[in-house]
Design an enzyme around this catalytic site. Structure first.
Site, PDB file in Angstrom:
ATOM      1  CG  HIS A   1       1.161   0.143   4.939  1.00 19.17           C
ATOM      2  ND1 HIS A   1       1.033  -1.035   5.859  1.00 19.17           N
ATOM      3  CD2 HIS A   1       0.442   0.642   4.591  1.00 19.17           C
ATOM      4  CE1 HIS A   1       0.045  -1.004   5.370  1.00 19.17           C
ATOM      5  NE2 HIS A   1       0.053  -0.119   4.889  1.00 19.17           N
TER       6      HIS A   1
ATOM      7  CG  ASP B   1      -1.970  -1.206   1.098  1.00 21.81           C
ATOM      8  OD1 ASP B   1      -2.200  -1.803   0.317  1.00 21.81           O
ATOM      9  OD2 ASP B   1      -3.217  -0.833   1.662  1.00 21.81           O
TER      10      ASP B   1
END
Length: 291
Positions: free
Chosen positions: A260, A111
């Site tokens: 992430h 992400d």
């Protein structure tokens, strides 16, 4: 290093540690979508097919907000998960349930809300290990990181949709949801020249039956996850050793991993994680293989 696309083929040029030049030709961007070859599937362009309906149609879907969760299995079995909604009804996934014991597979996803200086390092590792990933990006990430976003595509990765402003979609109107998702995809094409891939990661993992239905009809597969850990707080990183140990403890066949890009721990641990899993007999697959 530099990367480019030439004659509708993915071609990447990268300097090795000994200063020689590595050239990788990924082949045609539009290979036969019916091929069964895993390598071909990785680079097959998957279209976004928009079948959105009038907003009144979606009044019949429950808009109760759910927040995605998983329950880890200590014996390398699939994670338990939020089963409030049947994901398959909406073209959504958290796991590859078709993964076989003879072909152990893991999917890496990242992400990307903003850049923290580690995405280039992550891409370097993926390139060296010849591993695909899907990067879920917001409009602001694309806007502020055109070259990195292009590089993701040029090196054969998917670039998925993480909306324009990262809102909780169940709180948004029909029109706002369409703008958040379609607007991000439109900007990807406008800013980079590349089509966005038809994969969507709900901001904060928040969703409803209604948002899943709209997302599906906009032409996107919603991708949740079966592996994750607290890696997004840049001021409270778990450390590379934690990441390596987490994968050693909780890896499982068909896993979709949420990571992430802002995490220094992920950047430091990624190569070891990949090599450890390869030694355990896993291969890393593109989301294009999900059925």
């Amino acid at each position: 290093m530099f990367w480019l696309v030439k004659e509708k083929k993915f071609i990447s040029y990268g300097k090795r540690e000994d200063d020689t030049v590595a050239i990788r030709d990924y082949g045609s961007e539009t290979k036969d979508a019916n091929t069964n070859n895993d390598t071909d599937l990785r680079y097959t362009k998957q279209p976004i097919v928009n079948n959105i309906r009038e907003k009144e149609y979606y009044y019949g879907f429950n808009n109760e907000k759910f927040s995605w969760w998983i329950k880890r299995d200590n014996n390398h079995g699939p994670s338990g998960c939020d089963d409030a909604v049947e994901l398959s009804d909406y073209g959504a996934y958290y796991l590859d349930k078709n993964a076989s014991d003879e072909d152990k597979v893991i999917y890496l996803t990242f992400d990307c809300g903003y850049e923290n200086g580690y995405t280039g390092q992550i891409l370097d590792v993926l390139y060296k290990e010849d591993v695909p990933a899907c990067f879920f990006v917001t409009k602001t990430y694309i806007r502020d990181n055109i070259d990195l976003t292009k590089r993701m595509k040029e090196e054969g990765h998917q670039v998925g949709n993480h909306t324009i402003t990262h809102p909780s979609l169940p709180t948004k109107s029909y029109e706002e949801i369409i703008q958040e998702i379609s607007g991000c995809a439109d900007y990807m094409k406008e800013a980079t020249g590349y089509d966005m891939d038809p994969y969507f990661r709900p901001p904060c993992g928040e969703y409803s039956e209604r948002t899943l239905a709209i997302t599906h009809d906009l032409g996107f597969k919603t991708i949740f996850w079966s592996m994750a850990y607290l890696d997004y707080d840049v001021n409270k990183q778990p450390g590379a050793e934690y990441v390596i140990n987490h994968f050693n403890k909780y890896h499982h066949n068909g896993a979709i991993v949420l990571m992430h890009n802002v995490s220094s721990s992920n950047a430091e641990a990624l190569q070891t994680v990949i090599r450890n899993l390869k030694q355990k007999g896993y291969r890393f697959a593109s989301l294009n293989e999900l059925k």
